[in-house]
Design a protein around this motif. Structure first.
Motif, mmCIF file in Angstrom:
data_model
loop_
_atom_site.group_PDB
_atom_site.id
_atom_site.type_symbol
_atom_site.label_atom_id
_atom_site.label_comp_id
_atom_site.label_asym_id
_atom_site.label_seq_id
_atom_site.Cartn_x
_atom_site.Cartn_y
_atom_site.Cartn_z
ATOM 1 N N GLU A 9 0.916 4.029 -2.934
ATOM 2 C CA GLU A 9 0.645 5.436 -2.633
ATOM 3 C C GLU A 9 1.780 6.320 -3.137
ATOM 4 O O GLU A 9 1.547 7.391 -3.698
ATOM 5 N N SER A 10 3.003 5.870 -2.936
ATOM 6 C CA SER A 10 4.171 6.626 -3.400
ATOM 7 C C SER A 10 4.183 6.727 -4.928
ATOM 8 O O SER A 10 4.460 7.796 -5.485
ATOM 9 N N ARG A 33 0.833 -1.212 0.000
ATOM 10 C CA ARG A 33 0.000 0.000 0.000
ATOM 11 C C ARG A 33 0.862 1.256 0.000
ATOM 12 O O ARG A 33 0.587 2.207 -0.734
ATOM 13 N N LEU A 34 1.901 1.262 0.811
ATOM 14 C CA LEU A 34 2.793 2.427 0.863
ATOM 15 C C LEU A 34 3.480 2.647 -0.479
ATOM 16 O O LEU A 34 3.612 3.783 -0.953
ATOM 17 N N LEU A 67 1.581 6.531 -6.936
ATOM 18 C CA LEU A 67 0.480 7.407 -7.339
ATOM 19 C C LEU A 67 0.856 8.873 -7.143
ATOM 20 O O LEU A 67 0.587 9.712 -7.994
ATOM 21 N N ARG A 68 1.493 9.171 -6.031
ATOM 22 C CA ARG A 68 1.957 10.538 -5.778
ATOM 23 C C ARG A 68 2.954 10.973 -6.867
ATOM 24 O O ARG A 68 2.873 12.081 -7.387
#
Length: 123
Positions: A41-42, A37-38, A44-45
């Motif tokens: 998220e990274s 997940r992390l 996607l950012r």
């Protein structure tokens, strides 16, 4: 194959049966799923930041340089990168933007269709 336009975006997608992916995820430890997940998220950012850069009112060379710089910042530990564009008059890919490389040396390089990863993806 017709010549590429000034900028062609290529993407490779891996499509997996959702039931298999779900089963695989359920059998993994919670720590691994949290790390995934992390990471997602990274990523996607990073994509969001690059997309913001691509909307800047710049000419193509400056836009490509800015996008490449942003990608290198977001995708640590990226130290080098190059964006190659097709030059239809020469029949070669040429470096349009780069970081971490000798720009003069890159200016002397042309990649034909079928050569290197760039040319093979084009084929």
């Amino acid at each position: 194959m017709p010549p590429l336009s000034r900028i062609d975006m290529m993407a490779t997608l891996t499509i997996e049966d959702p039931s298999i992916a779900s089963e695989r995820a359920e059998n993994r430890p919670e720590e691994d799923r949290s790390n995934d997940r992390l990471r997602l998220e990274s990523e996607l950012r990073a994509l969001t930041e690059v997309a913001k850069t691509l909307t800047a009112p710049l000419e193509l060379p400056e836009l490509l340089e800015a996008a490449l710089q942003r990608m290198a910042q977001e995708l640590e530990p990226a130290e080098a990168g190059v964006i190659m564009l097709w030059d239809p008059s020469a029949g070669l890919f040429r470096a349009a933007a780069s970081i971490g490389f000798d720009r003069e040396a890159l200016g002397r390089i042309g990649i034909r269709s079928g050569e290197s990863i760039t040319g093979k993806v084009y084929d």
